[in-house]
Design a protein around this motif. Structure first.
Motif, PDB file in Angstrom:
ATOM      1  N   PRO A   1       4.449   4.608  18.397  1.00  0.00           N
ATOM      2  CA  PRO A   1       4.932   3.794  19.520  1.00  0.00           C
ATOM      3  C   PRO A   1       6.163   2.971  19.149  1.00  0.00           C
ATOM      4  O   PRO A   1       6.397   2.646  17.972  1.00  0.00           O
ATOM      5  N   ALA A   2       6.921   2.591  20.167  1.00  0.00           N
ATOM      6  CA  ALA A   2       8.172   1.857  19.946  1.00  0.00           C
ATOM      7  C   ALA A   2       7.930   0.477  19.361  1.00  0.00           C
ATOM      8  O   ALA A   2       8.809  -0.074  18.669  1.00  0.00           O
ATOM      9  N   PHE A   3       6.752  -0.116  19.619  1.00  0.00           N
ATOM     10  CA  PHE A   3       6.518  -1.465  19.099  1.00  0.00           C
ATOM     11  C   PHE A   3       6.143  -1.472  17.606  1.00  0.00           C
ATOM     12  O   PHE A   3       5.961  -2.537  17.020  1.00  0.00           O
ATOM     13  N   VAL A   4       6.015  -0.298  17.002  1.00  0.00           N
ATOM     14  CA  VAL A   4       5.704  -0.203  15.572  1.00  0.00           C
ATOM     15  C   VAL A   4       7.011  -0.184  14.784  1.00  0.00           C
ATOM     16  O   VAL A   4       7.939   0.572  15.096  1.00  0.00           O
ATOM     17  N   LYS A   5       7.069  -1.014  13.755  1.00  0.00           N
ATOM     18  CA  LYS A   5       8.242  -1.023  12.870  1.00  0.00           C
ATOM     19  C   LYS A   5       8.030   0.021  11.777  1.00  0.00           C
ATOM     20  O   LYS A   5       7.276  -0.198  10.830  1.00  0.00           O
ATOM     21  N   ASN A   6       8.688   1.175  11.945  1.00  0.00           N
ATOM     22  CA  ASN A   6       8.488   2.275  11.000  1.00  0.00           C
ATOM     23  C   ASN A   6       9.544   2.234   9.903  1.00  0.00           C
ATOM     24  O   ASN A   6      10.746   2.308  10.179  1.00  0.00           O
ATOM     25  N   HIS A   7       9.105   2.130   8.658  1.00  0.00           N
ATOM     26  CA  HIS A   7      10.022   2.051   7.517  1.00  0.00           C
ATOM     27  C   HIS A   7      10.403   3.422   6.964  1.00  0.00           C
ATOM     28  O   HIS A   7      11.236   3.511   6.059  1.00  0.00           O
ATOM     29  N   GLY A   8       9.797   4.471   7.515  1.00  0.00           N
ATOM     30  CA  GLY A   8       9.985   5.780   6.910  1.00  0.00           C
ATOM     31  C   GLY A   8       9.208   5.863   5.598  1.00  0.00           C
ATOM     32  O   GLY A   8       8.490   4.939   5.212  1.00  0.00           O
ATOM     33  N   LEU A   9       9.378   6.972   4.939  1.00  0.00           N
ATOM     34  CA  LEU A   9       8.672   7.154   3.666  1.00  0.00           C
ATOM     35  C   LEU A   9       9.283   6.237   2.605  1.00  0.00           C
ATOM     36  O   LEU A   9      10.489   6.284   2.348  1.00  0.00           O
ATOM     37  N   LEU A  10       8.450   5.420   1.980  1.00  0.00           N
ATOM     38  CA  LEU A  10       8.925   4.435   1.012  1.00  0.00           C
ATOM     39  C   LEU A  10       8.603   4.863  -0.412  1.00  0.00           C
ATOM     40  O   LEU A  10       7.544   5.455  -0.663  1.00  0.00           O
ATOM     41  N   PRO A  11       9.480   4.556  -1.352  1.00  0.00           N
ATOM     42  CA  PRO A  11       9.115   4.723  -2.766  1.00  0.00           C
ATOM     43  C   PRO A  11       7.899   3.850  -3.086  1.00  0.00           C
ATOM     44  O   PRO A  11       7.637   2.849  -2.400  1.00  0.00           O
ATOM     45  N   GLN A  12       7.195   4.196  -4.128  1.00  0.00           N
ATOM     46  CA  GLN A  12       5.927   3.537  -4.422  1.00  0.00           C
ATOM     47  C   GLN A  12       6.079   2.032  -4.597  1.00  0.00           C
ATOM     48  O   GLN A  12       5.266   1.251  -4.083  1.00  0.00           O
ATOM     49  N   HIS A  13       7.109   1.580  -5.316  1.00  0.00           N
ATOM     50  CA  HIS A  13       7.245   0.138  -5.563  1.00  0.00           C
ATOM     51  C   HIS A  13       7.570  -0.612  -4.272  1.00  0.00           C
ATOM     52  O   HIS A  13       7.134  -1.753  -4.077  1.00  0.00           O
ATOM     53  N   GLU A  14       8.319   0.000  -3.341  1.00  0.00           N
ATOM     54  CA  GLU A  14       8.611  -0.653  -2.068  1.00  0.00           C
ATOM     55  C   GLU A  14       7.363  -0.693  -1.185  1.00  0.00           C
ATOM     56  O   GLU A  14       7.142  -1.661  -0.443  1.00  0.00           O
ATOM     57  N   PHE A  15       6.554   0.365  -1.251  1.00  0.00           N
ATOM     58  CA  PHE A  15       5.290   0.362  -0.503  1.00  0.00           C
ATOM     59  C   PHE A  15       4.376  -0.746  -1.021  1.00  0.00           C
ATOM     60  O   PHE A  15       3.705  -1.436  -0.241  1.00  0.00           O
ATOM     61  N   GLN A  16       4.365  -0.952  -2.341  1.00  0.00           N
ATOM     62  CA  GLN A  16       3.567  -2.039  -2.922  1.00  0.00           C
ATOM     63  C   GLN A  16       4.031  -3.395  -2.395  1.00  0.00           C
ATOM     64  O   GLN A  16       3.213  -4.273  -2.082  1.00  0.00           O
ATOM     65  N   GLN A  17       5.330  -3.580  -2.290  1.00  0.00           N
ATOM     66  CA  GLN A  17       5.854  -4.853  -1.780  1.00  0.00           C
ATOM     67  C   GLN A  17       5.450  -5.075  -0.330  1.00  0.00           C
ATOM     68  O   GLN A  17       5.146  -6.201   0.079  1.00  0.00           O
ATOM     69  N   LEU A  18       5.412  -4.005   0.456  1.00  0.00           N
ATOM     70  CA  LEU A  18       4.987  -4.120   1.845  1.00  0.00           C
ATOM     71  C   LEU A  18       3.519  -4.538   1.915  1.00  0.00           C
ATOM     72  O   LEU A  18       3.139  -5.400   2.720  1.00  0.00           O
ATOM     73  N   LEU A  19       2.671  -3.948   1.063  1.00  0.00           N
ATOM     74  CA  LEU A  19       1.246  -4.300   1.042  1.00  0.00           C
ATOM     75  C   LEU A  19       1.036  -5.749   0.603  1.00  0.00           C
ATOM     76  O   LEU A  19       0.094  -6.415   1.047  1.00  0.00           O
ATOM     77  N   ARG A  20       1.898  -6.244  -0.275  1.00  0.00           N
ATOM     78  CA  ARG A  20       1.725  -7.612  -0.768  1.00  0.00           C
ATOM     79  C   ARG A  20       2.018  -8.655   0.305  1.00  0.00           C
ATOM     80  O   ARG A  20       1.556  -9.789   0.207  1.00  0.00           O
ATOM     81  N   LYS A  21       2.742  -8.269   1.336  1.00  0.00           N
ATOM     82  CA  LYS A  21       3.002  -9.192   2.442  1.00  0.00           C
ATOM     83  C   LYS A  21       1.943  -9.072   3.539  1.00  0.00           C
ATOM     84  O   LYS A  21       1.628 -10.052   4.216  1.00  0.00           O
ATOM     85  N   ALA A  22       1.432  -7.866   3.740  1.00  0.00           N
ATOM     86  CA  ALA A  22       0.556  -7.601   4.888  1.00  0.00           C
ATOM     87  C   ALA A  22      -0.817  -8.226   4.701  1.00  0.00           C
ATOM     88  O   ALA A  22      -1.322  -8.372   3.592  1.00  0.00           O
ATOM     89  N   LYS A  23      -1.439  -8.550   5.835  1.00  0.00           N
ATOM     90  CA  LYS A  23      -2.807  -9.055   5.844  1.00  0.00           C
ATOM     91  C   LYS A  23      -3.804  -7.909   5.997  1.00  0.00           C
ATOM     92  O   LYS A  23      -4.898  -7.945   5.412  1.00  0.00           O
ATOM     93  N   LEU A  24      -3.440  -6.909   6.795  1.00  0.00           N
ATOM     94  CA  LEU A  24      -4.373  -5.851   7.163  1.00  0.00           C
ATOM     95  C   LEU A  24      -3.798  -4.484   6.814  1.00  0.00           C
ATOM     96  O   LEU A  24      -2.611  -4.207   7.047  1.00  0.00           O
ATOM     97  N   PHE A  25      -4.652  -3.627   6.273  1.00  0.00           N
ATOM     98  CA  PHE A  25      -4.317  -2.212   6.062  1.00  0.00           C
ATOM     99  C   PHE A  25      -5.341  -1.430   6.867  1.00  0.00           C
ATOM    100  O   PHE A  25      -6.554  -1.502   6.591  1.00  0.00           O
ATOM    101  N   ILE A  26      -4.906  -0.713   7.887  1.00  0.00           N
ATOM    102  CA  ILE A  26      -5.824  -0.107   8.836  1.00  0.00           C
ATOM    103  C   ILE A  26      -5.754   1.414   8.769  1.00  0.00           C
ATOM    104  O   ILE A  26      -4.674   2.011   8.734  1.00  0.00           O
TER     105      ILE A  26
END
Length: 774
Positions: free
Chosen positions: A480-505
């Motif tokens: 959906p358009a309201f989702v902020k899609n980062h595309g495929l991330l390298p592993q270390h950037e994906f880790q940084q995204l998880l460190r900010k997020a509250k929920l992983f669904i």
């Protein structure tokens, strides 16, 4: 003139080379079957010598004619008359050499003729012996006659037979079947050295924990995106591996560990298996298998073992010593590896190319198997008769030789992988920077998002949604358009995204991947769907065809997270109930959680587990059982059972007063025997008592007296092949014992039976090991 001289000399060299090749190609001793070849080549060799002598004689005659002709021509050339002696001095020298060579060849021909006559005489004697070979009738070798019959009809079907010297004669069949394979007795006329007692083996080199991973990166090699991914992961976790190795080394306190020679063959990355993973590494394809293989390589290397790594069939054949041909013959030499770690693709390749050696050495194989292989699917005859046969099962291995990503199948060994461990500073930083209204969706492929608009709309009311869906040019329409899609991330950037997020669904797929554990380790709460009914091979296409039923065990997208971690880090809800789904989101936003990583998924936990497996798991020697009486005569007293009722009389334990203690691993002191309810598997029965089902203990309770000790009356007792046995049908008072040890299984249930279940304790945070297993 010079041209003719050159042709003559070249012819001489060619003939001498041919003669040399004639003898060098037929050296005695090249194979056990060269005598016949030598005899058949005798007349041919003699003919070559004669033709060579005749050609040398003809060459001399032509040289003589050429010399006379040249002398006459030079006499009529006035200006050049002074040169003929100079010109013909070299020619005369050449003729003298040719004459000498001709004489030598003549002498050699006479001597060779004598040798060949003697060889022919001896060959006739040997040929008579070979023609007299008869198939021995030895009861110790009942398959010999059938194998010889097969060889008569099929010995040309694979070049490997000729490689080992088979030439179509009866004796060559018997020599091969007695000296290369082991179906026939040795031939008495064969020259065999007297068996000399071998010297005691040299002490094995000791494994020492390593301090650097550079050599491992060289062993892995290059040329594939999947290999590059694994090497990047190993580099990223290098310091954690080194610290974990130092801690485990201190705990083992200098304990002696033999260094093992280990082959790691990653079959799914070979070109012959298709290697569908490497091209998808950069396009959002599944990485779980490569994460696990990278961690296995790092753990084996850090423990100090000697490794060889292959990702091609050609390398595999070279390391194993596969003879040329189509794979029907045994290896050319004993297997040089103590252990082989591979997957189902590699297992198939090994069976295809190792011949009989596969059956001999399969006890050394460890199969990395993400979803597990249950005994009912592993036993070839039983799987075929009972409808459990799939494309991946029927290997007749010990079930513990299969190693899974999560500990969902106690019949198999839990291999696992690792997640990055945070230090105290990183943990505090993550807690400070968490965004309570930020969610990340588990799913890099657009197909996972299809049909999830309802859940996403509810989630969007409370949280900012982020995705990591792969795309090349256009945004996937499923997102959906309201989702902020980062595309495929390298592993270390994906880790940084998880460190900010509250929920992983998660939205129900993929099953049992590493990402939820990484999210929980980075301080996220994992929200997943509950499956009702649970998914299995009986009702879900994904598991159909896999060698596991997983009955009642896949109750959510990630059963390990649900069962072994749980709230507050893991929430499992019914996504079909919008109110329950929305209430869970609100509660999660208010809940404070710390980063959490189970010990068994740390580097130290994985090192500890693999160390214990290598030290204690041995599938190449049979386990000893206590002696049992030969008859049921009342006059004979059965040995007292080593099992005894627990103080509260609910289950059996290993009696401290038992007169013997087997060399078992896990130790029998951890054993508890429980009787299941009719609708429960042994896996579930043990879990309900805070224990783990331990299939290696089945052999201690596969006895009628165990039923009696648990106050179960048996009007009759039968031995049968059934993966639910030992068990009792209480309504008819019939007891059943297991006839086939490979079918001992923690999985499976039937409302007709109550099963005898072997359970054990386990170390906190390390379910694969009992408290005294290390």
């Amino acid at each position: 003139r010079i041209f003719v001289l050159g042709i003559g000399f070249f012819t001489l060299c060619f003939l001498m080379t041919s003669l040399g090749g004639q003898f060098s190609a037929k050296r005695l001793g090249d194979s056990p079957f060269t005598i016949r070849t030598e005899v058949m080549g005798a007349l041919e060799s003699r003919g070559v010598l004669r033709r060579m002598s005749d050609m040398l004689e003809l060459l001399m005659k032509r040289m003589d004619i050429l010399a006379r002709l040249e002398n006459s021509t030079d006499f009529h050339k006035g200006d050049e008359a002074r040169f003929p002696l100079d010109r013909f001095q070299p020619a005369a020298g050449l003729m003298e050499r040719i004459q000498a060579i001709a004489q030598n060849v003549s002498d050699i021909a006479i001597k060779v003729d004598q040798i060949l006559r003697n060889s022919l005489l001896n060959g006739k004697v040997m040929e008579g012996r070979r023609d007299q070979c008869e198939v021995p009738r030895d009861p110790k070798y009942p398959d010999c006659a059938g194998k010889v019959e097969w060889m008569r009809a099929r010995w040309t079907s694979d070049p490997c037979y000729a490689f080992f010297g088979v030439d179509g004669t009866e004796c060559s069949f018997l020599i091969y079947l007695s000296e290369v394979e082991w179906f026939c007795p040795p031939l008495p006329w064969r020259n065999r050295t007297v068996a000399v007692p071998s010297p005691p083996p040299l002490p094995r080199a000791q494994a020492a924990f390593r301090r650097d991973l550079a050599r491992l990166l060289e062993l892995i090699g290059t040329g594939k995106e999947s290999l590059s991914f694994m090497k990047k992961r190993i580099r990223h976790l290098a310091q954690q591996w080194l610290r974990a190795a130092r801690r485990l080394e201190q705990r083992l306190a200098g304990r002696q560990r033999d260094q093992k020679h280990i082959l790691v063959h990653i079959g799914f990355l070979t070109e012959e298996s298709g290697d569908v993973f490497s091209p998808r590494v950069l396009k959002g394809g599944p990485l779980g298998e490569m994460v696990q293989w990278a961690d296995i390589l790092a753990a084996l290397f850090m423990l100090g073992h000697s490794l060889r790594v292959t990702v091609s069939l050609k390398e595999l054949q070279s390391h194993l010593g596969v003879p040329p041909g189509r794979g029907n013959c045994p290896l050319t030499s004993p297997l040089p590896f103590d252990l082989i770690y591979t997957d189902y693709h590699g297992l198939q390749q090994m069976k295809q190319h190792m011949g009989l050696s596969f059956k001999k050495y399969r006890c050394r194989v460890r199969v990395i198997d993400t979803f597990g292989t249950e005994p009912a699917y592993n036993h070839e005859e039983y799987a075929t008769l009972r409808g459990y046969r799939t494309n991946w099962g029927y290997w007749n291995l010990q079930p513990s030789q299969f190693m899974t990503m999560f500990p969902h199948t106690p019949d198999n060994s839990f291999m696992g992988f690792v997640s990055e461990e945070l230090n105290q500073t990183e943990r505090q930083l993550i807690k400070a920077n968490k965004v309570s209204s930020m969610a990340v969706v588990y799913g890099k492929e657009a197909s996972i998002w299809k049909g999830k608009e309802k859940f996403l709309a509810i989630l969007n009311k409370y949280m900012e949604i982020h995705g990591t869906v792969y795309y090349e040019t256009q945004r996937p329409p499923e997102v959906p358009a309201f989702v902020k899609n980062h595309g495929l991330l390298p592993q270390h950037e994906f880790q940084q995204l998880l460190r900010k997020a509250k929920l992983f669904i998660g939205f129900g797929f993929p099953y049992e991947g590493p990402a939820p554990l990484e999210a929980i380790a980075n301080g996220c709460v994992f929200l997943q769907a509950r499956f009702n009914p649970p998914h299995s091979s009986l009702n879900h296409e994904f598991f159909r065809g896999k060698p596991t039923s997983r009955e009642a065990s896949v109750s959510s997208q990630h059963p390990y997270a649900e069962e072994f971690i749980g709230k507050p880090h893991v929430w499992t809800v019914d996504y079909n109930n919008s109110e329950e789904f929305e209430a869970a989101i609100k509660t999660i936003m208010r809940t404070q959680v710390d980063p959490y990583l189970p010990y068994e998924y740390t580097c130290e936990g994985m090192l500890e587990r693999i160390h214990a497996y290598i030290q204690h798991q041995d599938f190449c020697t049979t386990s000893s059982l206590p002696p049992s009486p030969k008859t049921k005569s009342p006059a004979m007293q059965s040995p007292p059972s080593p099992l005894a009722l627990s103080p509260n009389s609910t289950h059996l334990v290993w009696s401290p007063s038992a007169g013997w203690a087997p060399q078992a691993w896990p130790p029998v002191a951890s054993l508890q025997v429980w009787l299941s309810e009719p609708q429960h598997t042994c896996t579930e029965t043990c879990r309900r008592h805070g224990l783990v089902c331990e299939p290696t203990f089945f052999r201690f309770l596969n006895k009628e007296e165990v039923f009696l000790q648990l106050s179960v009356a048996c009007d009759s007792t039968e031995y049968e092949m059934n993966h639910l046995y030992p068990a009792v049908a209480e309504n008819v008072r019939e007891c059943y014992l297991q006839k086939e040890p490979l079918l001992f299984s923690c999985a499976g249930h039937n409302t007709k039976y109550r099963r005898l279940c072997p359970c054990r304790d386990f170390r906190q945070g390390q379910v694969a090991l009992c408290r005294d297993c290390l």
